[in-house]
Each structure stands twice: as structure tokens, then as C-alpha cells.
Design an enzyme around this catalytic site. Structure first.
Site, PDB file in Angstrom:
ATOM      1  N   LEU A  45       0.817  -1.227   0.000  1.00 10.23           N
ATOM      2  CA  LEU A  45       0.000   0.000   0.000  1.00 10.23           C
ATOM      3  C   LEU A  45       0.844   1.267   0.000  1.00 10.23           C
ATOM      4  CD1 LEU A  45      -3.062  -0.731   2.319  1.00 10.23           C
ATOM      5  CD2 LEU A  45      -3.004  -0.604  -0.183  1.00 10.23           C
ATOM      6  N   GLU A  46       2.087   1.157   0.448  1.00  8.91           N
ATOM      7  CA  GLU A  46       2.966   2.337   0.500  1.00  8.91           C
ATOM      8  C   GLU A  46       3.747   2.560  -0.795  1.00  8.91           C
ATOM      9  OE1 GLU A  46       2.935   0.190   3.407  1.00  8.91           O
ATOM     10  OE2 GLU A  46       1.411   1.636   4.054  1.00  8.91           O
ATOM     11  N   MET A  56       4.883  -8.445  -2.420  1.00 10.64           N
ATOM     12  CA  MET A  56       4.228  -9.732  -2.363  1.00 10.64           C
ATOM     13  C   MET A  56       3.020  -9.616  -1.442  1.00 10.64           C
ATOM     14  SD  MET A  56       4.278 -12.800  -3.496  1.00 10.64           S
ATOM     15  CE  MET A  56       5.972 -13.108  -4.047  1.00 10.64           C
ATOM     16  N   VAL A  57       1.840  -9.874  -1.973  1.00 12.56           N
ATOM     17  CA  VAL A  57       0.613  -9.819  -1.180  1.00 12.56           C
ATOM     18  C   VAL A  57       0.030 -11.219  -1.146  1.00 12.56           C
ATOM     19  CG1 VAL A  57      -1.592  -8.638  -0.868  1.00 12.56           C
ATOM     20  CG2 VAL A  57       0.271  -7.470  -2.041  1.00 12.56           C
ATOM     21  N   ILE A  58      -0.022 -11.799   0.061  1.00 11.56           N
ATOM     22  CA  ILE A  58      -0.494 -13.186   0.209  1.00 11.56           C
ATOM     23  C   ILE A  58      -1.798 -13.182   0.991  1.00 11.56           C
ATOM     24  CG2 ILE A  58       0.047 -15.491   1.066  1.00 11.56           C
ATOM     25  CD1 ILE A  58       3.006 -14.792   0.903  1.00 11.56           C
ATOM     26  N   GLU A 110      -6.768 -14.267   6.251  1.00 10.54           N
ATOM     27  CA  GLU A 110      -8.121 -14.689   6.640  1.00 10.54           C
ATOM     28  C   GLU A 110      -9.173 -13.623   6.347  1.00 10.54           C
ATOM     29  OE1 GLU A 110      -6.592 -17.261  10.552  1.00 10.54           O
ATOM     30  OE2 GLU A 110      -7.650 -15.343  10.778  1.00 10.54           O
ATOM     31  N   THR A 111      -8.746 -12.398   6.124  1.00  5.14           N
ATOM     32  CA  THR A 111      -9.732 -11.302   6.062  1.00  5.14           C
ATOM     33  C   THR A 111      -9.743 -10.623   4.690  1.00  5.14           C
ATOM     34  OG1 THR A 111      -8.195  -9.547   6.715  1.00  5.14           O
ATOM     35  CG2 THR A 111      -9.228 -10.832   8.495  1.00  5.14           C
ATOM     36  N   HIS A 128      -8.663  -7.907   4.014  1.00  7.94           N
ATOM     37  CA  HIS A 128      -7.531  -6.984   3.831  1.00  7.94           C
ATOM     38  C   HIS A 128      -6.716  -7.320   2.583  1.00  7.94           C
ATOM     39  CE1 HIS A 128      -3.866  -4.689   5.408  1.00  7.94           C
ATOM     40  NE2 HIS A 128      -4.804  -3.810   5.084  1.00  7.94           N
ATOM     41  N   ASN A 179       4.934  -3.167 -12.820  1.00  8.27           N
ATOM     42  CA  ASN A 179       4.275  -3.575 -11.580  1.00  8.27           C
ATOM     43  C   ASN A 179       4.630  -5.015 -11.229  1.00  8.27           C
ATOM     44  OD1 ASN A 179       2.683  -4.206  -9.435  1.00  8.27           O
ATOM     45  ND2 ASN A 179       0.784  -3.369 -10.295  1.00  8.27           N
TER      46      ASN A 179
HETATM   47  N1  LIG Z   1      -0.776  -8.195   4.105  1.00  2.55           N
HETATM   48  C1  LIG Z   1       0.171  -7.599   3.318  1.00  2.55           C
HETATM   49  C2  LIG Z   1       0.460  -6.247   3.411  1.00  2.55           C
HETATM   50  N2  LIG Z   1      -0.187  -5.482   4.302  1.00  2.55           N
HETATM   51  C3  LIG Z   1       0.342  -4.206   4.765  1.00  2.55           C
HETATM   52  C4  LIG Z   1      -0.078  -3.029   3.872  1.00  2.55           C
HETATM   53  O1  LIG Z   1       0.559  -3.101   2.598  1.00  2.55           O
HETATM   54  C5  LIG Z   1       0.352  -1.726   4.548  1.00  2.55           C
HETATM   55  O2  LIG Z   1       1.763  -1.745   4.703  1.00  2.55           O
HETATM   56  C6  LIG Z   1      -0.319  -1.563   5.894  1.00  2.55           C
HETATM   57  O3  LIG Z   1      -1.728  -1.643   5.714  1.00  2.55           O
HETATM   58  C7  LIG Z   1       0.061  -0.222   6.551  1.00  2.55           C
HETATM   59  O4  LIG Z   1      -0.346   0.850   5.743  1.00  2.55           O
HETATM   60  N3  LIG Z   1       1.389  -5.681   2.603  1.00  2.55           N
HETATM   61  C8  LIG Z   1       2.075  -6.435   1.680  1.00  2.55           C
HETATM   62  O5  LIG Z   1       2.925  -5.916   0.948  1.00  2.55           O
HETATM   63  N4  LIG Z   1       1.806  -7.767   1.563  1.00  2.55           N
HETATM   64  C9  LIG Z   1       0.866  -8.385   2.367  1.00  2.55           C
HETATM   65  O6  LIG Z   1       0.647  -9.627   2.233  1.00  2.55           O
HETATM   66  C1  LIG Z   2      -2.765  -9.433   2.531  1.00  2.00           C
HETATM   67  C2  LIG Z   2      -2.924  -9.189   3.971  1.00  2.00           C
HETATM   68  O1  LIG Z   2      -3.254  -8.104   4.396  1.00  2.00           O
HETATM   69  C3  LIG Z   2      -2.841 -10.368   4.868  1.00  2.00           C
HETATM   70  O2  LIG Z   2      -1.491 -10.658   5.135  1.00  2.00           O
HETATM   71  C4  LIG Z   2      -3.554 -10.064   6.175  1.00  2.00           C
HETATM   72  O3  LIG Z   2      -3.786 -11.297   6.790  1.00  2.00           O
HETATM   73  P1  LIG Z   2      -5.174 -11.471   7.571  1.00  2.00           P
HETATM   74  O4  LIG Z   2      -6.270 -11.224   6.544  1.00  2.00           O
HETATM   75  O5  LIG Z   2      -5.186 -12.907   8.080  1.00  2.00           O
HETATM   76  O6  LIG Z   2      -5.182 -10.445   8.672  1.00  2.00           O
END
Ligand SMILES: Nc1c(NC[C@H](O)[C@H](O)[C@H](O)CO)[nH]c(=O)[nH]c1=O
Ligand SMILES: CC(=O)[C@@H](O)COP(=O)(O)O
Length: 153
Positions: A48-49, A76-78, A81-82, A84, A109
Site C-alpha cells: 500500500l505504500e 508480495m501480497v499473500i 483470513e480477512t 484486507h 508492476n
Molecule cells: N498483508 C500484506 C500487506 N499489508 C500491509 C499493507 O501493505 C500496509 O503496509 C499496511 O496496511 C500499513 O499501511 N502488505 C504487503 O505488501 N503484503 C501483504 O501480504
Molecule cells: C494481505 C494481507 O493483508 C494479509 O497478510 C492479512 O492477513 P489477515 O487477513 O489474516 O489479517
């Protein structure tokens, strides 16, 4: 024949997962080195940053700071559970796309959005999916396209 100057790139990497970030960065640097490009690297906490960091770099350039020909976003976004995951995945990609279009930016990207670690590693390693390298090459391609289209005005 006019000498073409090497592209100068800003790599913005999200280090939410340090080891996977290392793999993506390895691929991107390998691709940029192979192309003779120069680059700076900045690190942010999560995907997100990344878009705000690119916007900050643009503002910096306007204030006399470093001008970048293009940008490589790595992250990397994995899925957890939510919901988010959807926010992080969709908003980071949407913001990058909005920046690229509104500012005519060459952005590769390399923010991967995956279901699990296996999918992540299969795409992060240079020896496998090399998505970091792909994002770097995409940025370089768009830089050349921008030059071509710009000279053809
Ligand atoms: N869950 C993941 C995140 N979450 C964090 C957000 O990107 C951000 O840093 C936070 O919400 C604070 O503003 N970020 C990733 O890059 N990968 C993930 O799996
Ligand atoms: C992609 C995410 O934000 C993830 O890592 C957050 O995990 P959770 O949904 O189990 O809080």
C-alpha cells in the site's frame, strides 16, 4: 549517431516478506544490470505504500531532486483470513495504474498477489517465474515506448 543515455530507474520495494522481497529484487536488479540501466532502491513497509512512494519521488523531482525515467514496484501480497488482502491487492494496483496513466509514467508492476507461499515462491525466484525481472523489463520497454512516442509528436 546520437548516443542513447542509460535509463535511470527507481525500484520501490515493499518488504512485508523480507525473503520474498530479496528474490524479487534479485530478479529486477539482474534485468536492469543486463540492460545497462542505473537504479536507486527505496524500501517501504507494504504494497500500500508503494504508490505514495512513487508520488513522493515525482514531487522530489519537481523540487530539483532525482529525475527517474521509470519505476519498478516490487511486493508480495499473500491472502490471509480477512478482506484486507483485497484492499492491499486492489488498491495498490489501482493506485499504480492511476499514476501511470495520469502522469504517463513507465511503471513495471511487480506486486504479486497470490493465495499461498508456494504460489509466491514459484513467481518470485529469478530461476522460476522471475516476476521481478519481468516488471523491470516492462518498465524499460515503456521507457523506450515513451521516448518513441514522444519523438514522433
Ligand atoms: N498483508 C500484506 C500487506 N499489508 C500491509 C499493507 O501493505 C500496509 O503496509 C499496511 O496496511 C500499513 O499501511 N502488505 C504487503 O505488501 N503484503 C501483504 O501480504
Ligand atoms: C494481505 C494481507 O493483508 C494479509 O497478510 C492479512 O492477513 P489477515 O487477513 O489474516 O489479517
Amino acid at each position: 549517431m546520437a548516443e542513447t543515455t542509460a535509463a535511470h530507474i527507481l525500484i520501490v520495494e515493499a518488504r512485508f516478506y523480507d525473503d520474498m522481497a530479496d528474490a524479487l529484487l534479485d530478479g529486477a536488479k539482474h534485468a536492469l544490470d543486463a540492460a545497462g540501466a542505473t537504479y536507486d532502491i527505496v524500501t517501504v513497509p507494504g504494497a500500500l505504500e508503494i504508490p505514495p512512494a512513487i508520488a513522493m519521488a515525482l514531487d522530489g523531482a519537481d523540487e530539483g531532486g532525482t529525475e527517474y525515467d521509470g519505476f519498478v514496484a516490487l511486493g508480495m501480497v499473500i491472502r490471509g483470513e480477512t478482506y484486507h488482502f483485497d484492499i492491499v491487492a486492489n488498491e495498490s494496483s489501482r493506485a499504480i495504474m492511476d499514476l501511470a496513466v495520469s502522469e504517463s509514467l513507465a511503471i513495471g508492476n511487480g506486486i504479486l498477489t497470490v493465495e499461498n507461499d508456494d504460489q509466491a515462491w514459484a513467481r518470485a525466484r529469478r530461476s522460476e517465474g522471475d516476476k521481478g525481472g519481468f516488471a523491470a523489463r516492462a518498465a524499460l520497454t515503456m521507457i523506450e515506448l515513451k521516448k518513441k512516442l514522444g519523438t514522433e509528436k
